[in-house]
Motif scaffolding. Structure first.
Motif, PDB file in Angstrom:
ATOM      1  N   THR A  65       0.844  -1.192   0.000  1.00 51.95           N
ATOM      2  CA  THR A  65       0.000   0.000   0.000  1.00 51.95           C
ATOM      3  C   THR A  65       0.882   1.246   0.000  1.00 51.95           C
ATOM      4  N   ALA A  66       0.267   2.379  -0.331  1.00 50.50           N
ATOM      5  CA  ALA A  66       1.014   3.642  -0.378  1.00 50.50           C
ATOM      6  C   ALA A  66       1.614   3.996   0.981  1.00 50.50           C
ATOM      7  N   ALA A  67       0.970   3.581   2.060  1.00 55.21           N
ATOM      8  CA  ALA A  67       1.481   3.881   3.402  1.00 55.21           C
ATOM      9  C   ALA A  67       2.810   3.192   3.670  1.00 55.21           C
ATOM     10  N   VAL A  68       3.036   2.042   3.019  1.00 55.94           N
ATOM     11  CA  VAL A  68       4.261   1.261   3.221  1.00 55.94           C
ATOM     12  C   VAL A  68       5.258   1.468   2.082  1.00 55.94           C
ATOM     13  N   VAL A 129       6.283 -14.075  -5.846  1.00 57.04           N
ATOM     14  CA  VAL A 129       5.465 -12.858  -5.868  1.00 57.04           C
ATOM     15  C   VAL A 129       5.064 -12.534  -4.431  1.00 57.04           C
ATOM     16  N   THR A 130       5.492 -11.374  -3.968  1.00 63.97           N
ATOM     17  CA  THR A 130       5.303 -11.007  -2.563  1.00 63.97           C
ATOM     18  C   THR A 130       4.416  -9.777  -2.439  1.00 63.97           C
ATOM     19  N   ASP A 131       3.484  -9.845  -1.514  1.00 66.38           N
ATOM     20  CA  ASP A 131       2.666  -8.683  -1.161  1.00 66.38           C
ATOM     21  C   ASP A 131       2.948  -8.358   0.299  1.00 66.38           C
ATOM     22  N   ILE A 132       3.414  -7.147   0.543  1.00 62.41           N
ATOM     23  CA  ILE A 132       3.700  -6.719   1.920  1.00 62.41           C
ATOM     24  C   ILE A 132       2.393  -6.263   2.548  1.00 62.41           C
ATOM     25  N   ARG A 133       1.843  -7.089   3.414  1.00 64.74           N
ATOM     26  CA  ARG A 133       0.541  -6.780   4.031  1.00 64.74           C
ATOM     27  C   ARG A 133       0.693  -5.890   5.270  1.00 64.74           C
ATOM     28  N   GLU A 134       1.779  -6.099   6.027  1.00 63.96           N
ATOM     29  CA  GLU A 134       2.042  -5.279   7.221  1.00 63.96           C
ATOM     30  C   GLU A 134       3.536  -4.976   7.271  1.00 63.96           C
ATOM     31  N   PHE A 135       3.866  -3.723   7.560  1.00 67.62           N
ATOM     32  CA  PHE A 135       5.278  -3.348   7.710  1.00 67.62           C
ATOM     33  C   PHE A 135       5.327  -2.027   8.468  1.00 67.62           C
ATOM     34  N   GLN A 136       4.927  -2.077   9.739  1.00 65.55           N
ATOM     35  CA  GLN A 136       4.846  -0.858  10.523  1.00 65.55           C
ATOM     36  C   GLN A 136       4.964  -1.155  12.007  1.00 65.55           C
ATOM     37  N   ALA A 137       5.253  -0.091  12.746  1.00 65.39           N
ATOM     38  CA  ALA A 137       5.212  -0.160  14.198  1.00 65.39           C
ATOM     39  C   ALA A 137       3.792   0.176  14.648  1.00 65.39           C
ATOM     40  N   ILE A 138       3.315  -0.533  15.651  1.00 65.64           N
ATOM     41  CA  ILE A 138       1.960  -0.331  16.162  1.00 65.64           C
ATOM     42  C   ILE A 138       2.035   0.131  17.608  1.00 65.64           C
ATOM     43  N   ALA A 147       5.864   1.436  24.181  1.00 62.18           N
ATOM     44  CA  ALA A 147       6.033  -0.011  23.987  1.00 62.18           C
ATOM     45  C   ALA A 147       5.501  -0.418  22.617  1.00 62.18           C
ATOM     46  N   LEU A 148       6.223  -0.013  21.584  1.00 61.10           N
ATOM     47  CA  LEU A 148       5.782  -0.281  20.215  1.00 61.10           C
ATOM     48  C   LEU A 148       5.917  -1.760  19.872  1.00 61.10           C
ATOM     49  N   GLN A 149       5.037  -2.222  19.003  1.00 61.54           N
ATOM     50  CA  GLN A 149       5.110  -3.583  18.486  1.00 61.54           C
ATOM     51  C   GLN A 149       5.314  -3.508  16.973  1.00 61.54           C
ATOM     52  N   ILE A 150       6.323  -4.203  16.481  1.00 58.32           N
ATOM     53  CA  ILE A 150       6.636  -4.187  15.054  1.00 58.32           C
ATOM     54  C   ILE A 150       5.931  -5.365  14.388  1.00 58.32           C
ATOM     55  N   ASP A 151       5.114  -5.054  13.398  1.00 60.19           N
ATOM     56  CA  ASP A 151       4.322  -6.080  12.702  1.00 60.19           C
ATOM     57  C   ASP A 151       4.796  -6.176  11.259  1.00 60.19           C
ATOM     58  N   VAL A 152       5.287  -7.356  10.874  1.00 65.33           N
ATOM     59  CA  VAL A 152       5.699  -7.624   9.493  1.00 65.33           C
ATOM     60  C   VAL A 152       4.932  -8.853   9.013  1.00 65.33           C
TER      61      VAL A 152
END
Length: 218
Positions: A65-68, A129-138, A147-152
């Motif tokens: 997505t554009a956010a990532v 073929v890879t789709d990055i569904r999550e790649f952010q700190a939450i 206390a951030l959680q990194i989701d990949v």
């Protein structure tokens, strides 16, 4: 109209030159504001039981997505909001980083005779073929916002190039807590989460391709 003397014209020219020089220095100072750049590392340790492939693999540039799909480090303070860590960036856009690290990680297994991107003209037996569904700190709910959680999370599809068929599809996800919201801690947690996700995805990919090639399906 009074004509300006030669001496006055020279003084005016010198003054304008000095002023433009000051403006140039101010602009230069503005565009060189330091930004910390961060890299992530490939995976180098894999299961010793991985089968040896005879096939060549092309890892396509992941979608996101554009956010990532940016060089900024994404943080979600709420499920519906995206922000970015100030003053820090990845060395490249996240999909390009993931693609390069997956290629290097496949190479590090020692089980693939040739692996690369489509840009080098490699003839692919199989496509990753890879789709990055999550790649952010939450930011988790609760009083401790540091206390951030990194989701990949990566969705992987394996495509047999000869038949143009998907032979496998699976998602892989890791959530790793960050020691703090400091950039060094956040990027370290990103590195761990992405590394574990890539290891699982690559081992599954190699085993699935080996099984498919052995059965002669097409």
């Amino acid at each position: 109209m009074m004509m300006m003397s030669r001496a006055a014209r020279i003084m005016l020219l010198l003054l304008l030159t000095a002023l433009s020089g000051c403006t140039g220095l101010a602009n230069l100072s503005g565009v060189t504001t330091p930004t910390d750049l961060y890299v992530l590392s490939p995976k180098s340790t894999f299961s010793a039981s991985l089968p040896q492939l005879r096939d060549q693999i092309v890892v396509q540039q992941p979608t996101a997505t554009a956010a990532v799909d940016t060089d900024q480090i994404a943080v979600q303070p709420t499920p519906l909001q995206v922000q970015y860590l100030p003053g820090v960036r990845w060395v490249d856009r996240a999909p390009l980083i993931v693609q390069a690290l997956m290629i290097e990680s496949f190479e590090n297994t020692g089980k693939v005779p040739a692996v690369g991107s489509s840009t080098i003209g490699l003839r692919a037996d199989y496509l990753i073929v890879t789709d990055i569904r999550e790649f952010q700190a939450i930011v988790p709910p609760g009083p401790d916002a540091s206390a951030l959680q990194i989701d990949v999370r990566l969705n992987i599809k394996l495509i047999d190039s000869l038949s143009d068929r998907i032979i496998g599809s699976r998602s892989f996800e890791e959530i790793v807590p960050s020691a703090s919201d400091a950039p060094d801690d956040v990027t370290q947690a990103f590195d761990e989460a992405l590394g574990d996700t890539m290891r699982d995805a690559i081992e599954w990919s190699i085993r699935t391709i080996a099984q498919h090639a052995a059965t002669g399906e097409g």
